[in-house]
Design a protein around this motif. Structure first.
Motif, PDB file in Angstrom:
ATOM      1  N   PRO A  19       0.843  -1.200   0.000  1.00  0.00           N
ATOM      2  CA  PRO A  19       0.000   0.000   0.000  1.00  0.00           C
ATOM      3  C   PRO A  19       0.875   1.245   0.000  1.00  0.00           C
ATOM      4  O   PRO A  19       1.819   1.340   0.791  1.00  0.00           O
ATOM      5  CB  PRO A  19      -0.768  -0.106   1.326  1.00  0.00           C
ATOM      6  CG  PRO A  19       0.085  -0.947   2.215  1.00  0.00           C
ATOM      7  CD  PRO A  19       0.900  -1.846   1.330  1.00  0.00           C
ATOM      8  N   ALA A  21       0.082   5.323   0.022  1.00  0.00           N
ATOM      9  CA  ALA A  21      -0.903   6.406  -0.019  1.00  0.00           C
ATOM     10  C   ALA A  21      -0.518   7.405  -1.103  1.00  0.00           C
ATOM     11  O   ALA A  21       0.648   7.788  -1.220  1.00  0.00           O
ATOM     12  CB  ALA A  21      -0.963   7.095   1.345  1.00  0.00           C
ATOM     13  N   GLN A  73      -7.107  -1.762   2.816  1.00  0.00           N
ATOM     14  CA  GLN A  73      -6.471  -1.381   4.079  1.00  0.00           C
ATOM     15  C   GLN A  73      -7.218  -0.250   4.786  1.00  0.00           C
ATOM     16  O   GLN A  73      -7.445   0.814   4.207  1.00  0.00           O
ATOM     17  CB  GLN A  73      -5.024  -0.939   3.867  1.00  0.00           C
ATOM     18  CG  GLN A  73      -4.337  -0.698   5.214  1.00  0.00           C
ATOM     19  CD  GLN A  73      -2.928  -0.159   5.107  1.00  0.00           C
ATOM     20  OE1 GLN A  73      -2.737   0.990   4.736  1.00  0.00           O
ATOM     21  NE2 GLN A  73      -1.951  -0.980   5.430  1.00  0.00           N
ATOM     22  N   LYS A 143      -0.696  -4.993   8.829  1.00  0.00           N
ATOM     23  CA  LYS A 143       0.596  -4.551   8.305  1.00  0.00           C
ATOM     24  C   LYS A 143       1.232  -3.685   9.378  1.00  0.00           C
ATOM     25  O   LYS A 143       0.644  -2.700   9.822  1.00  0.00           O
ATOM     26  CB  LYS A 143       0.426  -3.773   7.001  1.00  0.00           C
ATOM     27  CG  LYS A 143       1.761  -3.310   6.429  1.00  0.00           C
ATOM     28  CD  LYS A 143       1.617  -2.843   4.993  1.00  0.00           C
ATOM     29  CE  LYS A 143       2.923  -2.298   4.452  1.00  0.00           C
ATOM     30  NZ  LYS A 143       3.311  -1.010   5.042  1.00  0.00           N
ATOM     31  N   ASN A 204       8.814  -7.061   4.274  1.00  0.00           N
ATOM     32  CA  ASN A 204       8.743  -5.776   3.565  1.00  0.00           C
ATOM     33  C   ASN A 204       9.846  -4.843   4.056  1.00  0.00           C
ATOM     34  O   ASN A 204      10.253  -4.893   5.207  1.00  0.00           O
ATOM     35  CB  ASN A 204       7.353  -5.144   3.805  1.00  0.00           C
ATOM     36  CG  ASN A 204       7.252  -3.710   3.304  1.00  0.00           C
ATOM     37  OD1 ASN A 204       7.012  -2.781   4.079  1.00  0.00           O
ATOM     38  ND2 ASN A 204       7.444  -3.507   2.019  1.00  0.00           N
ATOM     39  N   ASN A 206      12.603  -2.178   1.603  1.00  0.00           N
ATOM     40  CA  ASN A 206      13.774  -2.118   0.704  1.00  0.00           C
ATOM     41  C   ASN A 206      14.040  -3.414  -0.043  1.00  0.00           C
ATOM     42  O   ASN A 206      15.197  -3.731  -0.310  1.00  0.00           O
ATOM     43  CB  ASN A 206      15.043  -1.770   1.485  1.00  0.00           C
ATOM     44  CG  ASN A 206      15.115  -0.301   1.827  1.00  0.00           C
ATOM     45  OD1 ASN A 206      14.083   0.372   1.865  1.00  0.00           O
ATOM     46  ND2 ASN A 206      16.303   0.196   2.066  1.00  0.00           N
TER      47      ASN A 206
HETATM   48  C1  LIG Z   1       4.650   7.412  -0.260  1.00  0.00           C
HETATM   49  C2  LIG Z   1       4.385   6.256   0.660  1.00  0.00           C
HETATM   50  C3  LIG Z   1       3.089   5.972   1.040  1.00  0.00           C
HETATM   51  C4  LIG Z   1       2.818   4.892   1.898  1.00  0.00           C
HETATM   52  N1  LIG Z   1       1.522   4.613   2.239  1.00  0.00           N
HETATM   53  C5  LIG Z   1       1.249   3.533   3.024  1.00  0.00           C
HETATM   54  C6  LIG Z   1      -0.097   3.182   3.341  1.00  0.00           C
HETATM   55  O1  LIG Z   1      -1.062   3.818   2.917  1.00  0.00           O
HETATM   56  N2  LIG Z   1      -0.291   2.106   4.148  1.00  0.00           N
HETATM   57  C7  LIG Z   1       0.754   1.354   4.641  1.00  0.00           C
HETATM   58  O2  LIG Z   1       0.531   0.383   5.360  1.00  0.00           O
HETATM   59  N3  LIG Z   1       2.028   1.656   4.326  1.00  0.00           N
HETATM   60  C8  LIG Z   1       2.292   2.711   3.528  1.00  0.00           C
HETATM   61  N4  LIG Z   1       3.588   2.992   3.186  1.00  0.00           N
HETATM   62  C9  LIG Z   1       4.657   2.066   3.591  1.00  0.00           C
HETATM   63  C10 LIG Z   1       4.934   1.041   2.476  1.00  0.00           C
HETATM   64  O3  LIG Z   1       3.814   0.208   2.256  1.00  0.00           O
HETATM   65  C11 LIG Z   1       6.144   0.158   2.829  1.00  0.00           C
HETATM   66  O4  LIG Z   1       5.894  -0.486   4.052  1.00  0.00           O
HETATM   67  C12 LIG Z   1       7.430   0.968   2.953  1.00  0.00           C
HETATM   68  O5  LIG Z   1       7.551   1.912   1.904  1.00  0.00           O
HETATM   69  C13 LIG Z   1       8.657   0.042   2.940  1.00  0.00           C
HETATM   70  O6  LIG Z   1       8.674  -0.749   1.775  1.00  0.00           O
HETATM   71  P1  LIG Z   1       9.569  -0.374   0.467  1.00  0.00           P
HETATM   72  O7  LIG Z   1      10.977  -0.148   0.963  1.00  0.00           O
HETATM   73  O8  LIG Z   1       9.438  -1.559  -0.433  1.00  0.00           O
HETATM   74  O9  LIG Z   1       8.998   0.883  -0.108  1.00  0.00           O
HETATM   75  C14 LIG Z   1       3.881   4.087   2.378  1.00  0.00           C
HETATM   76  C15 LIG Z   1       5.193   4.387   1.996  1.00  0.00           C
HETATM   77  C16 LIG Z   1       5.456   5.453   1.150  1.00  0.00           C
HETATM   78  C17 LIG Z   1       6.879   5.735   0.749  1.00  0.00           C
END
Ligand SMILES: Cc1cc2nc3c(=O)[nH]c(=O)nc-3n(C[C@H](O)[C@H](O)[C@H](O)COP(=O)(O)O)c2cc1C
Length: 323
Positions: A19, A21, A73, A143, A204, A206
């Motif tokens: 997810p 946002a 979510q 999550k 989850n 990086n």
């Molecule tokens: C711009 C942005 C928006 C996000 N929105 C949500 C969200 O709505 N719900 C959620 O559980 N995590 C949200 N996250 C967290 C991501 O789902 C994820 O846990 C986090 O970015 C780490 O994973 P990654 O390194 O693969 O990006 C958001 C992260 C970013 C950068």
């Protein structure tokens, strides 16, 4: 191909769109699913706003087949409000899993004692999880993060309570709330969570095509969730599948990325109308050029477009230049 079973649902592979946002609207989810993701999450949806019948929030609810499995979510801080919001989404949305956000560190969310604030409310988690599971007709996911801060890493306790109350699976962002989105990801704790053998564990934080094998070796997680790496790169999912099958991955190229960008724009236009589509494509567009030659030129052009004509002129220009 390894699958991922959560509750009664078997996902066709272990690769999941996170997810995000502001990004993971229907337009993006459809592209992730079409390119191989076995599950795509909605953006976080406010329980309070659902109760207030906020139109924008209702518009965020998935309502039709998007080509694959969807996790809807919710976030909220008041258990009573959350239980009412679940009834609303059960009646008004089409989805496969109900997910609850216990990881968001943003002030606006924390002020409502929601998101990662729930990691500080461990005494109330039994009631929260019971409410989620008993009100939802769908399997419930959570999550979360590894803990609130370096001295309070309680994700393993959270998982024990979740499993006791019938939660079906958990996605763990391997950072604390205070780390926000940077710094080391603690895959070792995710590995400990997996060793507890209580719930399917989705890793989850990086994770990329480059480090997936290493992350899998450390965590042995049941599923892998991709956020920022998947932005502008829906082929991360098809490449993960190729990699698991032992085939070479296919590098992104400018023509393919331009076509994806056009697909994304057309999806956004259909979902939101032209004005919002232009503003959203200015935000997500630059990610499509990440890692490509001349990326900085294309990125600085896409953020300046102000009409549909600007957008298609730029796409045609990029295609011509790269013929
Ligand atoms: C711009 C942005 C928006 C996000 N929105 C949500 C969200 O709505 N719900 C959620 O559980 N995590 C949200 N996250 C967290 C991501 O789902 C994820 O846990 C986090 O970015 C780490 O994973 P990654 O390194 O693969 O990006 C958001 C992260 C970013 C950068």
């Amino acid at each position: 191909m390894k699958t991922l079973t959560i509750g009664t649902i078997i996902l066709k592979n272990r690769y999941i769109m996170a997810p995000l946002a502001g990004y993971t609207n229907k337009s993006l989810r459809k592209m992730a699913l079409r390119n191989g993701a076995s599950l795509a999450y909605t953006e976080m949806i406010s329980c309070n706003a659902l109760l207030y019948k906020n139109k924008k929030t209702f518009d965020m609810l998935p309502k039709e087949d998007e080509g694959g499995r969807i996790a809807l979510q919710l976030f909220g801080g008041d258990i009573e409000v959350i239980s009412k919001a679940i009834k609303i989404v059960e009646e008004n949305a089409k989805f496969d899993f109900l997910d609850f956000n216990m990881g968001c560190p943003v002030l606006k969310v924390m002020k409502q004692f929601s998101g990662s604030y729930w990691l500080k409310r461990q005494d109330e988690l039994k009631k929260l999880f019971h409410t989620l599971v008993s009100n939802s007709r769908h399997p419930v996911l959570i999550k979360t993060r590894i803990g609130y801060d370096e001295n309070h890493k309680n994700v393993l306790d959270v998982i024990k309570i979740a499993a006791e109350e019938g939660v079906a699976g958990v996605a763990i962002h391997g950072r604390t709330k205070t780390q926000l989105y940077g710094g080391n990801v603690n895959y070792d704790i995710i590995s400990e969570a997996k060793k507890m053998n209580l719930l399917p564990i989705i890793a989850n934080g990086n994770i990329s095509l480059n480090n997936i094998s290493e992350v899998e070796k450390i965590t042995n997680a049941d599923g892998y969730m991709f956020g920022r790496e998947a932005l502008g790169h829906p082929t991360i999912f098809s490449n993960l599948i190729l990699k698991e099958k032992g085939y070479p991955i296919i590098d992104d190229n400018i023509e393919q990325q331009t076509n994806f960008l056009i697909e994304h724009f057309n999806n956004l236009k259909k979902e939101f109308g032209i004005d919002t589509a232009i503003s959203l494509i200015r935000g997500v567009g630059p990610f499509y050029f990440k890692g490509l030659q001349d990326a900085s030129i294309y990125k600085s052009s896409i953020i300046k477009i102000s009409s549909e004509k600007d957008f298609f002129d730029l796409m045609n220009q990029i295609k011509k230049l790269n013929k």
